[in-house]
Motif scaffolding. Structure first.
Motif, PDB file in Angstrom:
ATOM      1  N   LEU A   1      11.492  -1.213   3.151  1.00 51.25           N
ATOM      2  CA  LEU A   1      10.996  -0.006   2.484  1.00 51.25           C
ATOM      3  C   LEU A   1      12.144   0.921   2.093  1.00 51.25           C
ATOM      4  O   LEU A   1      12.124   1.539   1.018  1.00 51.25           O
ATOM      5  CB  LEU A   1      10.010   0.724   3.399  1.00 51.25           C
ATOM      6  CG  LEU A   1       8.673   0.009   3.638  1.00 51.25           C
ATOM      7  CD1 LEU A   1       7.897   0.687   4.758  1.00 51.25           C
ATOM      8  CD2 LEU A   1       7.845  -0.001   2.363  1.00 51.25           C
ATOM      9  N   VAL A   2      13.149   1.026   2.956  1.00 55.57           N
ATOM     10  CA  VAL A   2      14.309   1.864   2.657  1.00 55.57           C
ATOM     11  C   VAL A   2      15.025   1.360   1.410  1.00 55.57           C
ATOM     12  O   VAL A   2      15.403   2.136   0.522  1.00 55.57           O
ATOM     13  CB  VAL A   2      15.286   1.895   3.856  1.00 55.57           C
ATOM     14  CG1 VAL A   2      16.646   2.450   3.432  1.00 55.57           C
ATOM     15  CG2 VAL A   2      14.707   2.742   4.976  1.00 55.57           C
ATOM     16  N   ILE A   3      15.216   0.064   1.330  1.00 53.93           N
ATOM     17  CA  ILE A   3      15.899  -0.520   0.168  1.00 53.93           C
ATOM     18  C   ILE A   3      15.109  -0.262  -1.112  1.00 53.93           C
ATOM     19  O   ILE A   3      15.682   0.102  -2.155  1.00 53.93           O
ATOM     20  CB  ILE A   3      16.105  -2.039   0.377  1.00 53.93           C
ATOM     21  CG1 ILE A   3      17.149  -2.264   1.478  1.00 53.93           C
ATOM     22  CG2 ILE A   3      16.557  -2.712  -0.928  1.00 53.93           C
ATOM     23  CD1 ILE A   3      17.269  -3.711   1.913  1.00 53.93           C
ATOM     24  N   ILE A   4      13.792  -0.395  -1.032  1.00 49.88           N
ATOM     25  CA  ILE A   4      12.948  -0.149  -2.209  1.00 49.88           C
ATOM     26  C   ILE A   4      13.062   1.296  -2.668  1.00 49.88           C
ATOM     27  O   ILE A   4      13.241   1.578  -3.863  1.00 49.88           O
ATOM     28  CB  ILE A   4      11.478  -0.505  -1.895  1.00 49.88           C
ATOM     29  CG1 ILE A   4      11.331  -2.016  -1.744  1.00 49.88           C
ATOM     30  CG2 ILE A   4      10.550   0.006  -2.998  1.00 49.88           C
ATOM     31  CD1 ILE A   4       9.983  -2.460  -1.218  1.00 49.88           C
TER      32      ILE A   4
ATOM     33  N   ASP B   1       0.802  -1.228   0.000  1.00 49.47           N
ATOM     34  CA  ASP B   1       0.000   0.000   0.000  1.00 49.47           C
ATOM     35  C   ASP B   1       0.835   1.278   0.000  1.00 49.47           C
ATOM     36  O   ASP B   1       0.585   2.169  -0.820  1.00 49.47           O
ATOM     37  CB  ASP B   1      -0.964   0.004   1.197  1.00 49.47           C
ATOM     38  CG  ASP B   1      -2.128  -0.955   0.987  1.00 49.47           C
ATOM     39  OD1 ASP B   1      -2.381  -1.306  -0.172  1.00 49.47           O
ATOM     40  OD2 ASP B   1      -2.761  -1.340   1.976  1.00 49.47           O
ATOM     41  N   PRO B   2       1.822   1.438   0.890  1.00 55.45           N
ATOM     42  CA  PRO B   2       2.636   2.662   0.857  1.00 55.45           C
ATOM     43  C   PRO B   2       3.398   2.834  -0.454  1.00 55.45           C
ATOM     44  O   PRO B   2       3.528   3.956  -0.956  1.00 55.45           O
ATOM     45  CB  PRO B   2       3.608   2.481   2.034  1.00 55.45           C
ATOM     46  CG  PRO B   2       2.955   1.495   2.925  1.00 55.45           C
ATOM     47  CD  PRO B   2       2.203   0.580   2.026  1.00 55.45           C
ATOM     48  N   ILE B   3       3.885   1.727  -1.017  1.00 54.27           N
ATOM     49  CA  ILE B   3       4.634   1.799  -2.268  1.00 54.27           C
ATOM     50  C   ILE B   3       3.727   2.252  -3.404  1.00 54.27           C
ATOM     51  O   ILE B   3       4.074   3.154  -4.177  1.00 54.27           O
ATOM     52  CB  ILE B   3       5.271   0.433  -2.603  1.00 54.27           C
ATOM     53  CG1 ILE B   3       6.266   0.038  -1.519  1.00 54.27           C
ATOM     54  CG2 ILE B   3       5.958   0.482  -3.964  1.00 54.27           C
ATOM     55  CD1 ILE B   3       6.761  -1.382  -1.630  1.00 54.27           C
ATOM     56  N   ILE B   4       2.565   1.635  -3.490  1.00 58.70           N
ATOM     57  CA  ILE B   4       1.610   2.002  -4.548  1.00 58.70           C
ATOM     58  C   ILE B   4       1.181   3.449  -4.410  1.00 58.70           C
ATOM     59  O   ILE B   4       1.140   4.204  -5.392  1.00 58.70           O
ATOM     60  CB  ILE B   4       0.383   1.067  -4.511  1.00 58.70           C
ATOM     61  CG1 ILE B   4       0.791  -0.343  -4.914  1.00 58.70           C
ATOM     62  CG2 ILE B   4      -0.712   1.577  -5.443  1.00 58.70           C
ATOM     63  CD1 ILE B   4      -0.288  -1.380  -4.719  1.00 58.70           C
TER      64      ILE B   4
ATOM     65  N   ILE C   1      16.482   2.007  -4.236  1.00 57.51           N
ATOM     66  CA  ILE C   1      16.601   1.445  -5.585  1.00 57.51           C
ATOM     67  C   ILE C   1      15.887   2.323  -6.612  1.00 57.51           C
ATOM     68  O   ILE C   1      16.431   2.645  -7.677  1.00 57.51           O
ATOM     69  CB  ILE C   1      16.041   0.010  -5.616  1.00 57.51           C
ATOM     70  CG1 ILE C   1      16.947  -0.939  -4.830  1.00 57.51           C
ATOM     71  CG2 ILE C   1      15.895  -0.478  -7.059  1.00 57.51           C
ATOM     72  CD1 ILE C   1      16.380  -2.332  -4.666  1.00 57.51           C
ATOM     73  N   ILE C   2      14.665   2.731  -6.282  1.00 59.84           N
ATOM     74  CA  ILE C   2      13.904   3.571  -7.214  1.00 59.84           C
ATOM     75  C   ILE C   2      14.589   4.920  -7.404  1.00 59.84           C
ATOM     76  O   ILE C   2      14.750   5.402  -8.536  1.00 59.84           O
ATOM     77  CB  ILE C   2      12.461   3.773  -6.717  1.00 59.84           C
ATOM     78  CG1 ILE C   2      11.718   2.434  -6.676  1.00 59.84           C
ATOM     79  CG2 ILE C   2      11.713   4.751  -7.617  1.00 59.84           C
ATOM     80  CD1 ILE C   2      10.333   2.514  -6.065  1.00 59.84           C
ATOM     81  N   SER C   3      15.011   5.552  -6.306  1.00 55.96           N
ATOM     82  CA  SER C   3      15.662   6.862  -6.383  1.00 55.96           C
ATOM     83  C   SER C   3      16.985   6.777  -7.130  1.00 55.96           C
ATOM     84  O   SER C   3      17.320   7.655  -7.937  1.00 55.96           O
ATOM     85  CB  SER C   3      15.877   7.420  -4.974  1.00 55.96           C
ATOM     86  OG  SER C   3      14.648   7.589  -4.299  1.00 55.96           O
ATOM     87  N   PHE C   4      17.751   5.718  -6.864  1.00 59.05           N
ATOM     88  CA  PHE C   4      19.028   5.531  -7.561  1.00 59.05           C
ATOM     89  C   PHE C   4      18.794   5.395  -9.067  1.00 59.05           C
ATOM     90  O   PHE C   4      19.522   5.996  -9.875  1.00 59.05           O
ATOM     91  CB  PHE C   4      19.741   4.289  -7.037  1.00 59.05           C
ATOM     92  CG  PHE C   4      21.066   4.018  -7.700  1.00 59.05           C
ATOM     93  CD1 PHE C   4      22.225   4.604  -7.215  1.00 59.05           C
ATOM     94  CD2 PHE C   4      21.154   3.194  -8.817  1.00 59.05           C
ATOM     95  CE1 PHE C   4      23.449   4.373  -7.824  1.00 59.05           C
ATOM     96  CE2 PHE C   4      22.363   2.954  -9.436  1.00 59.05           C
ATOM     97  CZ  PHE C   4      23.507   3.538  -8.945  1.00 59.05           C
TER      98      PHE C   4
ATOM     99  N   ALA D   1      11.302  11.823  -8.560  1.00 60.36           N
ATOM    100  CA  ALA D   1      12.097  11.314  -7.436  1.00 60.36           C
ATOM    101  C   ALA D   1      11.859  12.139  -6.176  1.00 60.36           C
ATOM    102  O   ALA D   1      11.757  11.597  -5.072  1.00 60.36           O
ATOM    103  CB  ALA D   1      13.577  11.318  -7.803  1.00 60.36           C
ATOM    104  N   ARG D   2      11.757  13.460  -6.335  1.00 67.21           N
ATOM    105  CA  ARG D   2      11.520  14.329  -5.176  1.00 67.21           C
ATOM    106  C   ARG D   2      10.136  14.091  -4.593  1.00 67.21           C
ATOM    107  O   ARG D   2       9.971  14.036  -3.360  1.00 67.21           O
ATOM    108  CB  ARG D   2      11.665  15.803  -5.581  1.00 67.21           C
ATOM    109  CG  ARG D   2      11.378  16.806  -4.461  1.00 67.21           C
ATOM    110  CD  ARG D   2      12.376  16.655  -3.334  1.00 67.21           C
ATOM    111  NE  ARG D   2      12.035  17.482  -2.188  1.00 67.21           N
ATOM    112  CZ  ARG D   2      11.244  17.094  -1.197  1.00 67.21           C
ATOM    113  NH1 ARG D   2      10.702  15.871  -1.202  1.00 67.21           N
ATOM    114  NH2 ARG D   2      10.985  17.895  -0.190  1.00 67.21           N
ATOM    115  N   ALA D   3       9.147  13.927  -5.439  1.00 70.45           N
ATOM    116  CA  ALA D   3       7.788  13.669  -4.957  1.00 70.45           C
ATOM    117  C   ALA D   3       7.709  12.327  -4.248  1.00 70.45           C
ATOM    118  O   ALA D   3       6.991  12.175  -3.251  1.00 70.45           O
ATOM    119  CB  ALA D   3       6.811  13.701  -6.133  1.00 70.45           C
ATOM    120  N   LEU D   4       8.462  11.371  -4.742  1.00 69.04           N
ATOM    121  CA  LEU D   4       8.461  10.042  -4.148  1.00 69.04           C
ATOM    122  C   LEU D   4       8.988  10.066  -2.713  1.00 69.04           C
ATOM    123  O   LEU D   4       8.547   9.285  -1.873  1.00 69.04           O
ATOM    124  CB  LEU D   4       9.330   9.115  -5.001  1.00 69.04           C
ATOM    125  CG  LEU D   4       9.170   7.605  -4.808  1.00 69.04           C
ATOM    126  CD1 LEU D   4       7.786   7.148  -5.275  1.00 69.04           C
ATOM    127  CD2 LEU D   4      10.252   6.863  -5.583  1.00 69.04           C
TER     128      LEU D   4
END
Length: 215
Positions: A194-197, A3-6, A200-203, A152-155
Motif C-alpha cells: 500500500l505504501v508503494i502504491i 477496497d482501500p485504494i478504490i 507512486i500516485i503521489s509522486f 494528492a492531499r485528499a488521497l
C-alpha cells in the motif's frame, strides 16, 4: 487490497470536485480585494493546513454529529447519520484539500495583468464572459496545479478521516488507515504494498504539478 485504494481514489475525486469549483470561486472573489476582516476570512480558509488532523476530525464530529443541528437535519432527511460512512471520509478529505486549491487559484488570479481583463470589459464583454474567456484560460496552469495538489492531499488524509469516518474495512478504510492497521497487526508486506502504491500516485501528482509550473 483493492477496497482501500478504490475508496481513497473515490474520496480524493469527490474532494477535488468540491474543492476545485468552490476554491476557484472564492479565490476569484478574494483576489485583489481589500476589505475589513479580510485577513481573518482568509485565515479561516487556510486553517486546515496548520490544524492537526485530529482537531479537524473533532470539529467535524461536533458539526455533523448525531446531536448537532446539522447532524439531526441530515438524519431526518436521509434516515441515518453521516458519521462512519464513506461520505464522512469524503468530507474529511475535502476539508483538508480545499486550502491548497484556494491558495493556488488565488495566486494564479493575482498574477494576471488586470489591464487584459479591463480591455475585455471595455470591448463590451460582461463580467462572466471576461472570467470564462480571459481569466480562466490565463489562470489555467495555477488552477490545474491546485487541483493536482488538492487531489494528492485528499488521497493521503488520515487523522480527520479516522476520527470522523472510523476504520470500517470495505466502507471507510482508506489507504492511509489500511497502512496503519496493517502495521499494527504485523502485516508488513501488505503495508509495504500500500505504501508503494500511494508513493507512486503521489509522486506522479507532484511530478505533474512541477512540470506544469516549469512551463
Amino acid at each position: 487490497m483493492a477496497d482501500p485504494i478504490i475508496l481513497s481514489i473515490q474520496t480524493a475525486t469527490f474532494a477535488l470536485c468540491i474543492a476545485f469549483p468552490f476554491g476557484t470561486l472564492l479565490a476569484r472573489l478574494m483576489a485583489g480585494k481589500r476589505f475589513k476582516g479580510q485577513t481573518a476570512v482568509e485565515t479561516l480558509f487556510l486553517l486546515p493546513i496548520v490544524l492537526p488532523p485530529t482537531v479537524i476530525g473533532f470539529l467535524l464530529i461536533i458539526l455533523f454529529g448525531k446531536h448537532s443541528p446539522v447532524g439531526l437535519f441530515i438524519e431526518s432527511v436521509f434516515g441515518s447519520s453521516m458519521m462512519f460512512t464513506p461520505w464522512a471520509a469524503a468530507i474529511a478529505s475535502t476539508v483538508v484539500a480545499f486550502p491548497l486549491m484556494y491558495q493556488s487559484a488565488k495566486a494564479g488570479f493575482e498574477s494576471l495583468d488586470s489591464e487584459i481583463e479591463e480591455a475585455a470589459r471595455m470591448d463590451g464583454a460582461g463580467a462572466w464572459k471576461t472570467f470564462y474567456h480571459i481569466t480562466l484560460p490565463l489562470s489555467s496552469r495555477a488552477l490545474i496545479t491546485g487541483g493536482i495538489l488538492s487531489f494528492a492531499r485528499a488521497l493521503g488524509e488520515f487523522g480527520a478521516t479516522l476520527m470522523f469516518a472510523g476504520n470500517i474495512p470495505g466502507k471507510t478504510q482508506t489507504v492511509p488507515i489500511a497502512i496503519y492497521v496493517a502495521m499494527e497487526s504485523g502485516q508488513t508486506e501488505r503495508a509495504w504494498a500500500l505504501v508503494i502504491i500511494i508513493i507512486i500516485i503521489s509522486f506522479a501528482m507532484l511530478y505533474l504539478s512541477s512540470r506544469l509550473k516549469s512551463r
